[in-house]
Design a protein around this motif. Sequence first.
Motif, PDB file in Angstrom:
ATOM      1  N   LEU A 289       0.853  -1.185   0.000  1.00 18.51           N
ATOM      2  CA  LEU A 289       0.000   0.000   0.000  1.00 18.51           C
ATOM      3  C   LEU A 289       0.896   1.246   0.000  1.00 18.51           C
ATOM      4  CD1 LEU A 289      -3.013   0.823   0.095  1.00 18.51           C
ATOM      5  CD2 LEU A 289      -2.767   1.067   2.571  1.00 18.51           C
ATOM      6  N   PRO A 290       1.496   1.550  -1.155  1.00 23.27           N
ATOM      7  CA  PRO A 290       2.382   2.719  -1.229  1.00 23.27           C
ATOM      8  C   PRO A 290       1.596   4.019  -1.104  1.00 23.27           C
ATOM      9  CG  PRO A 290       2.047   1.767  -3.414  1.00 23.27           C
ATOM     10  CD  PRO A 290       1.397   0.825  -2.434  1.00 23.27           C
ATOM     11  N   ASP A 291       2.313   5.116  -0.981  1.00 21.82           N
ATOM     12  CA  ASP A 291       1.680   6.421  -0.804  1.00 21.82           C
ATOM     13  C   ASP A 291       0.714   6.748  -1.937  1.00 21.82           C
ATOM     14  OD1 ASP A 291       4.615   8.037   0.672  1.00 21.82           O
ATOM     15  OD2 ASP A 291       3.053   6.766   1.523  1.00 21.82           O
ATOM     16  N   ALA A 292       1.099   6.389  -3.163  1.00 20.16           N
ATOM     17  CA  ALA A 292       0.236   6.692  -4.306  1.00 20.16           C
ATOM     18  C   ALA A 292      -1.095   5.953  -4.202  1.00 20.16           C
ATOM     19  CB  ALA A 292       0.941   6.318  -5.607  1.00 20.16           C
ATOM     20  N   ALA A 293      -1.059   4.696  -3.755  1.00 19.00           N
ATOM     21  CA  ALA A 293      -2.285   3.918  -3.607  1.00 19.00           C
ATOM     22  C   ALA A 293      -3.144   4.459  -2.466  1.00 19.00           C
ATOM     23  CB  ALA A 293      -1.940   2.447  -3.358  1.00 19.00           C
ATOM     24  N   ALA A 294      -2.492   4.853  -1.372  1.00 21.52           N
ATOM     25  CA  ALA A 294      -3.234   5.434  -0.244  1.00 21.52           C
ATOM     26  C   ALA A 294      -3.915   6.733  -0.660  1.00 21.52           C
ATOM     27  CB  ALA A 294      -2.292   5.673   0.927  1.00 21.52           C
ATOM     28  N   GLN A 295      -3.206   7.547  -1.449  1.00 21.75           N
ATOM     29  CA  GLN A 295      -3.814   8.802  -1.913  1.00 21.75           C
ATOM     30  C   GLN A 295      -4.955   8.536  -2.875  1.00 21.75           C
ATOM     31  OE1 GLN A 295      -2.951  11.935  -0.718  1.00 21.75           O
ATOM     32  NE2 GLN A 295      -4.872  12.431  -1.768  1.00 21.75           N
ATOM     33  N   GLU A 296      -4.835   7.482  -3.680  1.00 20.71           N
ATOM     34  CA  GLU A 296      -5.917   7.122  -4.590  1.00 20.71           C
ATOM     35  C   GLU A 296      -7.172   6.730  -3.818  1.00 20.71           C
ATOM     36  OE1 GLU A 296      -4.951   3.881  -7.092  1.00 20.71           O
ATOM     37  OE2 GLU A 296      -6.801   3.982  -8.262  1.00 20.71           O
ATOM     38  N   ILE A 297      -6.994   5.999  -2.737  1.00 17.82           N
ATOM     39  CA  ILE A 297      -8.130   5.626  -1.904  1.00 17.82           C
ATOM     40  C   ILE A 297      -8.778   6.867  -1.301  1.00 17.82           C
ATOM     41  CG2 ILE A 297      -8.778   4.432   0.236  1.00 17.82           C
ATOM     42  CD1 ILE A 297      -6.579   2.363  -0.442  1.00 17.82           C
ATOM     43  N   MET A 298      -7.943   7.799  -0.848  1.00 17.55           N
ATOM     44  CA  MET A 298      -8.462   9.048  -0.302  1.00 17.55           C
ATOM     45  C   MET A 298      -9.283   9.784  -1.356  1.00 17.55           C
ATOM     46  SD  MET A 298      -7.496   9.621   2.915  1.00 17.55           S
ATOM     47  CE  MET A 298      -7.607  11.396   2.987  1.00 17.55           C
ATOM     48  N   ASP A 299      -8.729   9.902  -2.563  1.00 10.46           N
ATOM     49  CA  ASP A 299      -9.367  10.696  -3.619  1.00 10.46           C
ATOM     50  C   ASP A 299     -10.624  10.034  -4.173  1.00 10.46           C
ATOM     51  OD1 ASP A 299      -6.153  11.772  -4.981  1.00 10.46           O
ATOM     52  OD2 ASP A 299      -7.371  12.574  -3.329  1.00 10.46           O
ATOM     53  N   MET A 300     -10.640   8.696  -4.232  1.00 12.24           N
ATOM     54  CA  MET A 300     -11.742   7.997  -4.882  1.00 12.24           C
ATOM     55  C   MET A 300     -12.845   7.584  -3.922  1.00 12.24           C
ATOM     56  SD  MET A 300      -9.758   5.545  -7.638  1.00 12.24           S
ATOM     57  CE  MET A 300     -11.339   4.872  -8.182  1.00 12.24           C
ATOM     58  N   ALA A 301     -12.481   7.196  -2.700  1.00 10.61           N
ATOM     59  CA  ALA A 301     -13.478   6.614  -1.797  1.00 10.61           C
ATOM     60  C   ALA A 301     -13.852   7.516  -0.629  1.00 10.61           C
ATOM     61  CB  ALA A 301     -12.961   5.274  -1.259  1.00 10.61           C
ATOM     62  N   ILE A 302     -12.868   8.190  -0.050  1.00 12.06           N
ATOM     63  CA  ILE A 302     -13.124   8.893   1.212  1.00 12.06           C
ATOM     64  C   ILE A 302     -13.556  10.332   0.992  1.00 12.06           C
ATOM     65  CG2 ILE A 302     -12.059   9.647   3.376  1.00 12.06           C
ATOM     66  CD1 ILE A 302     -10.259   7.176   3.249  1.00 12.06           C
ATOM     67  N   LEU A 303     -12.733  11.118   0.316  1.00  6.41           N
ATOM     68  CA  LEU A 303     -12.992  12.552   0.197  1.00  6.41           C
ATOM     69  C   LEU A 303     -14.284  12.889  -0.544  1.00  6.41           C
ATOM     70  CD1 LEU A 303      -9.382  13.922  -0.393  1.00  6.41           C
ATOM     71  CD2 LEU A 303     -10.688  13.783   1.737  1.00  6.41           C
TER      72      LEU A 303
END
Length: 332
Positions: A289-303
């Motif tokens: 779960l690299p930083d890019a994947a974590a940010q993708e989760i933030m951008d797509m699912a959470i925010l």
Amino acid sequence: MPPSDVTGGASMTYTTVYDIASDSVGLWFPLLGLGLILVGAVMKWRFGQSGWSSYPFIAIGIFTILAAGAVPWWDYCRVTQAVANGEAQRVEGPIHDWRMARGRKKRQSTGVTLYSRYEHFAVGSVDFDIHWDALEAGFANRGSTEEKPTLRLANGMPARIWYLPVDGPGKPPRIVRIDLGAESWADAVRQPDAGIAFRLVQGRISDEANILSADQKARLDVRLTAFERTTGHRLAVVTTPSLGGIDIARFAAQLADRRGMGDDSILLLVAPNERQARITVGRGLEARLPDAAAQEIMDMAILPLFRRDDIPTGIEAGASMIIGKVTSEEGK
């Protein structure tokens, strides 16, 4: 740490983290002044130096004792005497309006403007200022920096403050005692490297901001438990009512450290009042779960769900995507 006292018959526990009764006036400046006087005396009477050489040391020493020793001591005596006479007032409630502030004062003689940093907060209708470098009696957070305050305060924290308005109208009152409360979401603990910090409740789910329903917690717990049993990795979901003015990345790192989360753990931290979230990944899982994947989760699912004021669903969606991403990488 001083013993706690429990009030209200149940959940609220207060811990005394500062009491002027156990404070004292520092002796460093008076001792420095005495040393300068002795240097001047030795120069004059032992080595026969002229007054022009020795008198400045003596004069500076006397001034240091008076300005940095006698004045704080007098101030300390009058404040502690007022406390002993029962003049201290008390205010109780959650801390609010906490912020870092900057004060300035212009010297009339030189025209130079001096700046100082301090903390401002309020309890009830009473405003307080904590100056880190203050010499007056009363709590001053002495020796603090923004990174490592002697006492860590945060918005929403239950507090009882005893104070004295000894400096007149328009001046912040002197704090003579601070009790911090803990009501399920925080336990006040004294740490040598960061003063008063907060250890949030342990467990896979710590909804200290109280935004998840019982059904949502149950669904999350099933997913997190299955994830841990299947992969051996731990995912913790924490909501906090306040970041206390701390950057969320640093807050999350400190929280993970205090919870004892290892290299194979993931923390999903949500601060709904500040509208912020953070995914912190242990070193052992950075490849999955690299930083890019974590940010993708933030951008797509959470925010996106946060922006629609559906924070609970955003938490569930984010946790599900984290589990799916790590599990898929495990199978490769």
